[in-house]
Design an enzyme around this catalytic site. Structure first.
Site, PDB file in Angstrom:
ATOM      1  N   THR A 133      54.254  38.202   8.383  1.00 48.12           N
ATOM      2  CA  THR A 133      54.388  36.892   7.757  1.00 48.12           C
ATOM      3  C   THR A 133      55.854  36.480   7.608  1.00 48.12           C
ATOM      4  O   THR A 133      56.737  37.338   7.566  1.00 48.12           O
ATOM      5  CB  THR A 133      53.739  36.942   6.350  1.00 48.12           C
ATOM      6  OG1 THR A 133      54.153  35.816   5.583  1.00 48.12           O
ATOM      7  CG2 THR A 133      54.160  38.182   5.565  1.00 48.12           C
ATOM      8  N   ASP A 134      56.105  35.180   7.475  1.00 47.13           N
ATOM      9  CA  ASP A 134      57.479  34.717   7.214  1.00 47.13           C
ATOM     10  C   ASP A 134      57.879  34.970   5.754  1.00 47.13           C
ATOM     11  O   ASP A 134      59.049  34.823   5.400  1.00 47.13           O
ATOM     12  CB  ASP A 134      57.635  33.227   7.567  1.00 47.13           C
ATOM     13  CG  ASP A 134      56.776  32.286   6.728  1.00 47.13           C
ATOM     14  OD1 ASP A 134      55.938  32.770   5.929  1.00 47.13           O
ATOM     15  OD2 ASP A 134      56.932  31.055   6.865  1.00 47.13           O
ATOM     16  N   GLU A 135      56.902  35.382   4.909  1.00 53.05           N
ATOM     17  CA  GLU A 135      57.234  35.608   3.495  1.00 53.05           C
ATOM     18  C   GLU A 135      58.180  36.796   3.320  1.00 53.05           C
ATOM     19  O   GLU A 135      58.816  36.933   2.273  1.00 53.05           O
ATOM     20  CB  GLU A 135      55.954  35.793   2.667  1.00 53.05           C
ATOM     21  CG  GLU A 135      55.037  34.591   2.784  1.00 53.05           C
ATOM     22  CD  GLU A 135      54.085  34.424   1.622  1.00 53.05           C
ATOM     23  OE1 GLU A 135      54.328  34.976   0.550  1.00 53.05           O
ATOM     24  OE2 GLU A 135      53.080  33.717   1.816  1.00 53.05           O
ATOM     25  N   TYR A 159      53.139  41.247  -2.449  1.00 53.35           N
ATOM     26  CA  TYR A 159      52.553  41.040  -1.114  1.00 53.35           C
ATOM     27  C   TYR A 159      53.632  41.073  -0.038  1.00 53.35           C
ATOM     28  O   TYR A 159      53.554  41.852   0.930  1.00 53.35           O
ATOM     29  CB  TYR A 159      51.793  39.701  -1.061  1.00 53.35           C
ATOM     30  CG  TYR A 159      51.514  39.222   0.358  1.00 53.35           C
ATOM     31  CD1 TYR A 159      50.649  39.939   1.189  1.00 53.35           C
ATOM     32  CD2 TYR A 159      52.119  38.075   0.872  1.00 53.35           C
ATOM     33  CE1 TYR A 159      50.397  39.517   2.496  1.00 53.35           C
ATOM     34  CE2 TYR A 159      51.877  37.652   2.168  1.00 53.35           C
ATOM     35  CZ  TYR A 159      51.014  38.377   2.974  1.00 53.35           C
ATOM     36  OH  TYR A 159      50.779  37.960   4.271  1.00 53.35           O
ATOM     37  N   LYS A 163      54.376  43.787   3.022  1.00 51.80           N
ATOM     38  CA  LYS A 163      54.398  43.418   4.446  1.00 51.80           C
ATOM     39  C   LYS A 163      55.758  43.766   5.062  1.00 51.80           C
ATOM     40  O   LYS A 163      55.834  44.229   6.198  1.00 51.80           O
ATOM     41  CB  LYS A 163      54.102  41.922   4.626  1.00 51.80           C
ATOM     42  CG  LYS A 163      52.682  41.501   4.336  1.00 51.80           C
ATOM     43  CD  LYS A 163      51.639  42.130   5.248  1.00 51.80           C
ATOM     44  CE  LYS A 163      51.716  41.638   6.669  1.00 51.80           C
ATOM     45  NZ  LYS A 163      50.578  42.167   7.489  1.00 51.80           N
TER      46      LYS A 163
HETATM   47  P1  NAD Z   1      42.490  37.890   5.218  1.00 51.20           P
HETATM   48  O1  NAD Z   1      42.717  38.348   3.823  1.00 51.20           O
HETATM   49  O2  NAD Z   1      41.688  36.661   5.452  1.00 51.20           O
HETATM   50  O3  NAD Z   1      41.784  39.060   6.065  1.00 51.20           O
HETATM   51  C1  NAD Z   1      42.169  40.401   5.959  1.00 51.20           C
HETATM   52  C2  NAD Z   1      41.100  41.246   6.652  1.00 51.20           C
HETATM   53  O4  NAD Z   1      41.523  42.625   6.585  1.00 51.20           O
HETATM   54  C3  NAD Z   1      39.719  41.172   5.985  1.00 51.20           C
HETATM   55  O5  NAD Z   1      38.716  41.053   6.954  1.00 51.20           O
HETATM   56  C4  NAD Z   1      39.611  42.502   5.231  1.00 51.20           C
HETATM   57  O6  NAD Z   1      38.271  42.964   5.099  1.00 51.20           O
HETATM   58  C5  NAD Z   1      40.431  43.409   6.139  1.00 51.20           C
HETATM   59  N1  NAD Z   1      40.976  44.570   5.415  1.00 51.20           N
HETATM   60  C6  NAD Z   1      41.629  44.567   4.206  1.00 51.20           C
HETATM   61  N2  NAD Z   1      41.948  45.830   3.858  1.00 51.20           N
HETATM   62  C7  NAD Z   1      41.517  46.637   4.869  1.00 51.20           C
HETATM   63  C8  NAD Z   1      41.574  48.036   5.104  1.00 51.20           C
HETATM   64  N3  NAD Z   1      42.130  48.867   4.200  1.00 51.20           N
HETATM   65  N4  NAD Z   1      41.057  48.523   6.252  1.00 51.20           N
HETATM   66  C9  NAD Z   1      40.479  47.693   7.159  1.00 51.20           C
HETATM   67  N5  NAD Z   1      40.380  46.360   6.978  1.00 51.20           N
HETATM   68  C10 NAD Z   1      40.890  45.839   5.844  1.00 51.20           C
HETATM   69  O7  NAD Z   1      43.939  37.771   5.865  1.00 51.20           O
HETATM   70  P2  NAD Z   1      44.466  36.742   6.956  1.00 51.20           P
HETATM   71  O8  NAD Z   1      44.903  35.500   6.272  1.00 51.20           O
HETATM   72  O9  NAD Z   1      43.476  36.652   8.066  1.00 51.20           O
HETATM   73  O10 NAD Z   1      45.780  37.492   7.443  1.00 51.20           O
HETATM   74  C11 NAD Z   1      45.716  38.447   8.513  1.00 51.20           C
HETATM   75  C12 NAD Z   1      47.090  39.029   8.747  1.00 51.20           C
HETATM   76  O11 NAD Z   1      48.013  37.987   9.071  1.00 51.20           O
HETATM   77  C13 NAD Z   1      47.676  39.736   7.525  1.00 51.20           C
HETATM   78  O12 NAD Z   1      48.346  40.881   7.947  1.00 51.20           O
HETATM   79  C14 NAD Z   1      48.644  38.719   6.930  1.00 51.20           C
HETATM   80  O13 NAD Z   1      49.704  39.386   6.275  1.00 51.20           O
HETATM   81  C15 NAD Z   1      49.110  38.016   8.180  1.00 51.20           C
HETATM   82  N6  NAD Z   1      49.540  36.609   7.985  1.00 51.20           N
HETATM   83  C16 NAD Z   1      48.741  35.720   7.315  1.00 51.20           C
HETATM   84  C17 NAD Z   1      49.142  34.392   7.191  1.00 51.20           C
HETATM   85  C18 NAD Z   1      48.270  33.365   6.517  1.00 51.20           C
HETATM   86  O14 NAD Z   1      48.726  32.222   6.326  1.00 51.20           O
HETATM   87  N7  NAD Z   1      47.031  33.668   6.160  1.00 51.20           N
HETATM   88  C19 NAD Z   1      50.351  33.981   7.730  1.00 51.20           C
HETATM   89  C20 NAD Z   1      51.154  34.922   8.414  1.00 51.20           C
HETATM   90  C21 NAD Z   1      50.712  36.232   8.544  1.00 51.20           C
END
Ligand code: NAD
Length: 354
Positions: A133-135, A159, A163
């Protein structure tokens, strides 16, 4: 090509899997623990494909991850599994440390041993893609600055700190052990199948029910919004065409203040759902300012020129077109939303009543 996607039942992971099954001939194994954020109903459109498989495994469980790698023999890993909600990380950081740091370490070690066991050609082509993430960059100073791939890390929340730790581990495993890793850092995503605790779906669903739209502080925080399907396309490009050892920033060139995002949603709803709850003159009247989140960063914005120049990726959706599609999706998929809100999506997935 066979890809192992961790966190494939989440918001972005499910978009990545739908993108791969619908647009390529590749196979996908979805490894997910199914926390509250995991929803297999986000994958119904592709889960019958013979190129899709699901494994309910925790990334912190080394034996479980080893078994999945041995059985499915993937050519690449896309690591999205994470705890992802900043507010939850402030209320209870433990799960963030466990999944985001220990889980990434466990997956890296499993991947390293698996990769080293592959015969030469498959070993040379293997890739480990870490999605971040950009955070991790923290607050941006000044209105003009942008995060580049060289921006130092200064995370503010549990968080983003977890990350940031996981990004450092991935780069160390590349540098020390030669694991063929790539990292992407992306801005805020929005779009279909977004869990209703996050800003955009929360505002849409609260507005439709005539509930308050809670905005932190004065809503002055600026985020760079990217439509989730644009992110999924970018991730597939990086895992298939990116240069090993490199980092790519991904963003939508859509910097918006939170209050402007909320107003834009209200305006879309005026057009797409003009029949409002009784007594409500305008969706904007539901906006309510609440005490700001501790450690809340004011501005994030991404310089995505590297992925554009080197891999030819640009977002297809503007904020206007992406937001219209998103609002329309929530209006058309109330059943998905209700099943998340009443918890029934979790009961079905573990087979109650089957
Ligand atoms: P989300 O919370 O919607 O989904 C996370 C998924 O990971 C879920 O399906 C959950 O069941 C699974 N999970 C959690 N803990 C687990 C574990 N211990 N073992 C196996 N599976 C597990 O998250 P998202 O928004 O889809 O984000 C996905 C990735 O992208 C993350 O790494 C997040 O940091 C990154 N990201 C998100 C955003 C955003 O805006 N949502 C932006 C940039 C990066």
């Amino acid at each position: 090509m066979k890809l192992l996607v961790t966190g494939g039942a989440g918001f972005i992971g499910s978009a990545v899997i739908r993108h791969i099954i619908n647009n390529t001939h590749d196979e996908v194994v979805n490894l997910d623990k199914l926390t509250y954020a995991g929803n297999l109903e986000s994958l119904t459109e592709v889960s019958d494909s013979s190129r899709y498989a699901f494994e309910k495994v925790d990334v912190c469980n080394r034996a479980g991850v080893d078994r999945v790698l041995k059985e499915h023999q993937p050519d690449a890993i896309m690591h999205l599994a994470a705890e992802s909600h900043v507010d939850r990380s402030i209320d209870g950081p433990a799960d963030f440390i466990e999944t985001n740091i220990v889980g990434t370490y466990t997956l890296l070690e499993a991947a390293r041993h698996y990769w080293q066991s592959l015969e030469a050609e498959r070993r040379n082509n293997f890739r480990f893609h870490h999605i971040s993430t950009d955070e991790v960059f923290g607050d941006l100073e000044g209105p003009e600055n942008l995060f580049t791939e060289q921006t130092p890390y200064t995370p503010s929340s549990p968080y983003s700190a977890s990350k940031a730790s996981s990004d450092h581990l991935v780069r160390a495993w590349h540098r020390t052990y030669g694991l063929p890793a790539l990292v992407t850092n992306c801005s805020n995503n929005y779009g279909p199948y977004h869990f209703p605790e996050k800003l955009i779906p929360l505002v849409i669903l609260n507005a439709l029910e005539g509930k308050p739209l809670p905005i932190y502080g004065k809503g002055e925080q600026i985020r760079d919004w990217l439509y989730v399907e644009d992110h999924a396309r970018a991730l597939y490009k990086v895992v298939t065409e990116g240069t090993i050892g490199e980092t790519y920033n991904i963003g939508g060139h859509n910097e918006k203040k939170n209050i402007d995002v909320v107003h834009a949603i209200c305006d879309q709803l005026e057009k797409l759902a003009p029949k409002k709850p009784a007594g409500l003159a305008s969706y904007r009247d539901l906006v309510t300012f609440v005490t700001d989140r501790p450690g809340h960063d004011l501005r994030y914005a991404i310089d995505a020129s590297k992925i554009q120049t080197e891999l030819g990726w640009v977002p297809r959706e503007s904020f206007d077109t992406g937001l219209r599609k998103t609002v329309q999706w929530y209006l058309n998929n109330q059943e998905w939303c209700h099943r998340v809100q009443d918890g029934s999506y979790q009961r079905v997935r573990i087979g109650v009543g089957a």
